[in-house]
Design a protein around this motif. Structure first.
Motif, PDB file in Angstrom:
ATOM      1  N   ARG A  71       0.775  -1.321  -0.219  1.00  0.00           N
ATOM      2  CA  ARG A  71      -0.181  -0.020   0.028  1.00  0.00           C
ATOM      3  C   ARG A  71       0.895   1.435   0.090  1.00  0.00           C
ATOM      4  NH1 ARG A  71      -5.498  -0.638   2.079  1.00  0.00           N
ATOM      5  NH2 ARG A  71      -5.510   1.742   1.634  1.00  0.00           N
ATOM      6  N   PHE A  72       2.139   1.276   0.111  1.00  0.00           N
ATOM      7  CA  PHE A  72       3.190   2.352   0.475  1.00  0.00           C
ATOM      8  C   PHE A  72       3.893   2.417  -1.030  1.00  0.00           C
ATOM      9  CE2 PHE A  72       2.209   1.046   4.528  1.00  0.00           C
ATOM     10  CZ  PHE A  72       2.314   2.219   5.442  1.00  0.00           C
ATOM     11  N   THR A  73       3.764   3.854  -1.290  1.00  0.00           N
ATOM     12  CA  THR A  73       4.382   4.334  -2.345  1.00  0.00           C
ATOM     13  C   THR A  73       5.515   5.514  -1.983  1.00  0.00           C
ATOM     14  OG1 THR A  73       2.619   6.014  -2.700  1.00  0.00           O
ATOM     15  CG2 THR A  73       2.346   3.856  -3.729  1.00  0.00           C
ATOM     16  N   GLU A  74       6.497   5.619  -2.766  1.00  0.00           N
ATOM     17  CA  GLU A  74       7.481   6.767  -2.458  1.00  0.00           C
ATOM     18  C   GLU A  74       6.706   8.128  -3.127  1.00  0.00           C
ATOM     19  OE1 GLU A  74      11.483   7.209  -4.500  1.00  0.00           O
ATOM     20  OE2 GLU A  74      11.908   5.627  -2.935  1.00  0.00           O
ATOM     21  N   VAL A  75       6.916   9.043  -2.392  1.00  0.00           N
ATOM     22  CA  VAL A  75       6.787  10.364  -2.378  1.00  0.00           C
ATOM     23  C   VAL A  75       7.820  11.409  -2.245  1.00  0.00           C
ATOM     24  CG1 VAL A  75       4.904  12.331  -1.876  1.00  0.00           C
ATOM     25  CG2 VAL A  75       4.238   9.906  -1.974  1.00  0.00           C
ATOM     26  N   THR A  76       7.938  12.187  -3.038  1.00  0.00           N
ATOM     27  CA  THR A  76       8.925  13.351  -2.960  1.00  0.00           C
ATOM     28  C   THR A  76       8.065  14.677  -2.615  1.00  0.00           C
ATOM     29  OG1 THR A  76      10.457  12.359  -4.284  1.00  0.00           O
ATOM     30  CG2 THR A  76      10.684  14.737  -3.829  1.00  0.00           C
ATOM     31  N   TRP A  77       8.489  15.297  -1.540  1.00  0.00           N
ATOM     32  CA  TRP A  77       7.754  16.464  -1.221  1.00  0.00           C
ATOM     33  C   TRP A  77       8.344  17.965  -1.464  1.00  0.00           C
ATOM     34  CZ3 TRP A  77       9.151  12.913   2.497  1.00  0.00           C
ATOM     35  CH2 TRP A  77       9.888  13.382   3.543  1.00  0.00           C
ATOM     36  N   ARG A  78       9.741  17.941  -1.078  1.00  0.00           N
ATOM     37  CA  ARG A  78      10.455  19.409  -1.397  1.00  0.00           C
ATOM     38  C   ARG A  78      12.003  18.752  -1.607  1.00  0.00           C
ATOM     39  NH1 ARG A  78      12.886  21.577   3.134  1.00  0.00           N
ATOM     40  NH2 ARG A  78      12.125  20.702   5.170  1.00  0.00           N
ATOM     41  N   ARG A  79      12.837  19.894  -1.964  1.00  0.00           N
ATOM     42  CA  ARG A  79      13.983  19.692  -1.964  1.00  0.00           C
ATOM     43  C   ARG A  79      14.839  20.352  -0.709  1.00  0.00           C
ATOM     44  NH1 ARG A  79      18.162  18.635  -5.393  1.00  0.00           N
ATOM     45  NH2 ARG A  79      16.756  18.321  -7.306  1.00  0.00           N
ATOM     46  N   GLY A  80      15.579  19.407  -0.090  1.00  0.00           N
ATOM     47  CA  GLY A  80      16.501  20.265   1.367  1.00  0.00           C
ATOM     48  C   GLY A  80      17.588  20.330   1.050  1.00  0.00           C
ATOM     49  N   SER A  81      18.551  20.809   2.106  1.00  0.00           N
ATOM     50  CA  SER A  81      19.814  21.049   1.727  1.00  0.00           C
ATOM     51  C   SER A  81      20.642  19.860   1.651  1.00  0.00           C
ATOM     52  CB  SER A  81      20.431  21.680   3.093  1.00  0.00           C
ATOM     53  OG  SER A  81      20.430  20.712   4.117  1.00  0.00           O
ATOM     54  N   LYS A  82      20.349  18.573   1.675  1.00  0.00           N
ATOM     55  CA  LYS A  82      20.945  17.543   1.417  1.00  0.00           C
ATOM     56  C   LYS A  82      20.381  16.645   0.125  1.00  0.00           C
ATOM     57  CE  LYS A  82      22.730  16.832   5.983  1.00  0.00           C
ATOM     58  NZ  LYS A  82      22.742  16.102   7.412  1.00  0.00           N
ATOM     59  N   GLY A  83      19.320  17.410  -0.556  1.00  0.00           N
ATOM     60  CA  GLY A  83      18.940  16.595  -1.673  1.00  0.00           C
ATOM     61  C   GLY A  83      17.243  16.644  -1.491  1.00  0.00           C
ATOM     62  N   VAL A  84      16.763  16.005  -2.497  1.00  0.00           N
ATOM     63  CA  VAL A  84      15.325  15.787  -2.385  1.00  0.00           C
ATOM     64  C   VAL A  84      14.810  15.025  -1.206  1.00  0.00           C
ATOM     65  CG1 VAL A  84      14.859  16.098  -4.884  1.00  0.00           C
ATOM     66  CG2 VAL A  84      15.249  13.653  -4.080  1.00  0.00           C
ATOM     67  N   MET A  85      13.754  15.449  -0.546  1.00  0.00           N
ATOM     68  CA  MET A  85      13.202  14.596   0.619  1.00  0.00           C
ATOM     69  C   MET A  85      12.085  13.805   0.168  1.00  0.00           C
ATOM     70  SD  MET A  85      13.262  17.724   3.470  1.00  0.00           S
ATOM     71  CE  MET A  85      13.477  16.526   4.705  1.00  0.00           C
ATOM     72  N   THR A  86      12.422  12.404   0.347  1.00  0.00           N
ATOM     73  CA  THR A  86      11.564  11.229  -0.179  1.00  0.00           C
ATOM     74  C   THR A  86      11.378  10.488   0.864  1.00  0.00           C
ATOM     75  OG1 THR A  86      12.459  11.552  -2.393  1.00  0.00           O
ATOM     76  CG2 THR A  86      11.363   9.641  -1.951  1.00  0.00           C
TER      77      THR A  86
END
Length: 424
Positions: free
Chosen positions: A269-284
């Motif tokens: 049921r779980f899928t990968e989601v990216t919500w924003r870019r942080g200082s160390k890269g995209v937050m996923t």
């Protein structure tokens, strides 16, 4: 900012003050308001009145003290105009409800008590304020504030009178203060997009119901201990045995913690989601959207009351959307949010709104470390509300300049924290 940089902004600041402090009737009051804002933006370790007055070329400690602590100007119209200007520019995706603490010594400062203090992570002597902030991933600003008065204060009218607490102010839980702030913002013709808050508010069923009664959408953090039934659970009507009161509808199985329901949903049921870019890269991370029926005692009581009473209720608990985070490599889910938005809402939107609460940390970092939010040394109700309004105005001025592509922002403590926070 350094003194020369602040002085070069006096023209722009005067225009800003003339607008947002237009409700303040006297010209000299508006002048000292502008002076306070310059003092708050100016470099310096302490932003209480005496050191600010000493740093400013036109600083007058007695006049500033009188303006902040005794002058009878109403801070609400000032906040209203600030909120209107900022929301026009920021165009918030969410309103964030939160509370912030201010460690204090002694017992005379209004609202001070031994209570949980987030600033030190334990119970301590402090003041606590509830706030509502407008936020996107790139900008945020406080819209309104209210000081929390513990019951030990309102149980002592003499103590309240000494601190200048208005007679009509009574003890209210933080969630009630938050709803009151939202009502005030609605009265200012501002419309909340989606309300988000941490688990301290999310686990409070009356707060969720209050949002629903106001027609407000929400995405609120939960703890994994909150109990619910799965979506497909339906109550049944036991046969009447002929003795005692009629049997009532009930669920066949007890509710489970949402952490259990999330684990039982299965990895698929779980899928990968990216919500924003942080200082160390995209937050996923990995997320799932489930439908559950909250079943705590407060939920049950509220639904029974809405259904006409315990004997008339059909036994069906309303369904709500549950957002769950289960990062890759973790043995169990790590985050939970409840929402009254439909389960068909795109998971990327739910995640982005839930995670947008991070902007509050930016606000508090700038408000406290850059602009002296927690440096107020007065003790009165009026002084505290004047101070937070002035700090809000200072941050609003800086935010408007940051969002103006034509403006050059000098680097200073109040702007460095913002620049570094944008990529957090």
């Amino acid at each position: 900012m350094r003194l020369g940089e602040v002085e070069r902004l006096r023209g722009e600041l005067s225009e800003f003050v003339a607008d947002v402090f237009a409700s303040v009737p006297r010209r000299d009051q508006r002048r000292w308001g502008a002076c306070c804002l310059r003092g708050l933006m100016l470099d310096g370790r302490r932003k209480s009145i005496q050191p600010m007055a000493e740093r400013l070329p036109d600083g007058n400690m007695q006049a500033l003290q009188q303006f902040v602590n005794q002058s009878p100007w109403d801070p609400l119209p000032v906040r209203q105009r600030i909120a209107q200007r900022l929301t026009e520019v920021v165009t918030p995706e969410v309103w964030v409800v939160d509370d912030v603490s201010f460690p204090k010594c002694g017992t005379a400062s209004v609202g001070v008590a031994r209570q949980y203090c987030g600033a030190v992570g334990k119970r301590a002597n402090c003041q606590v304020a509830v706030s509502v902030h407008a936020a996107t991933d790139t900008a945020s600003c406080p819209l309104n504030w209210e000081l929390y008065l513990p019951r030990e204060w309102t149980d002592e009218p003499g103590r309240c009178r000494k601190a200048g607490v208005p007679d009509h102010v009574a003890h209210q839980e933080k969630w009630r203060l938050a709803l009151g702030l939202l009502d005030t913002l609605t009265g200012w013709q501002l419309k909340a997009p989606v309300v988000v808050a941490d688990a301290g508010y999310g686990v409070c069923t009356p707060f969720r119901l209050g949002l629903e009664e106001r027609g407000l959408a929400y995405v609120l953090a939960l703890t994994g201990k909150e109990v619910a039934h799965p979506e497909n659970a339906l109550p049944h009507q036991p046969d009447y045995g002929g003795l005692g009161p009629p049997t009532l509808p009930r669920y066949r199985t007890p509710p489970h913690a949402v952490s259990v329901l999330a684990s039982e949903a299965g990895d698929g049921r779980f899928t990968e989601v990216t919500w924003r870019r942080g200082s160390k890269g995209v937050m996923t991370s990995r997320f799932a959207v489930l439908t559950v029926r909250p079943a705590g005692k407060q939920s049950l009581a509220a639904v029974q009351e809405a259904g006409g009473g315990r004997n008339r209720w059909d036994g069906v608990l309303p369904a709500r959307t549950l957002l769950v985070e289960w990062p890759d490599g973790q043995d169990a889910p790590t985050g939970y949010w409840i929402s009254n938005l439909p389960v068909t809402t795109p998971v990327t939107d739910l995640v982005r709104w839930a995670k947008m609460r991070w902007r509050i940390e930016h606000d508090y970092r700038e408000l406290k470390h850059g602009l002296g939010l927690d440096h107020f040394e007065g003790r009165t109700w009026r002084g505290w509300h004047h101070h937070v309004t002035l700090v809000t105005a200072a941050q609003a001025f800086l935010t408007l300049r940051r969002l103006d592509p034509k403006a050059h922002m000098p680097a200073g403590p109040s702007t460095r924290s913002s620049t570094s926070s944008r990529t957090c």
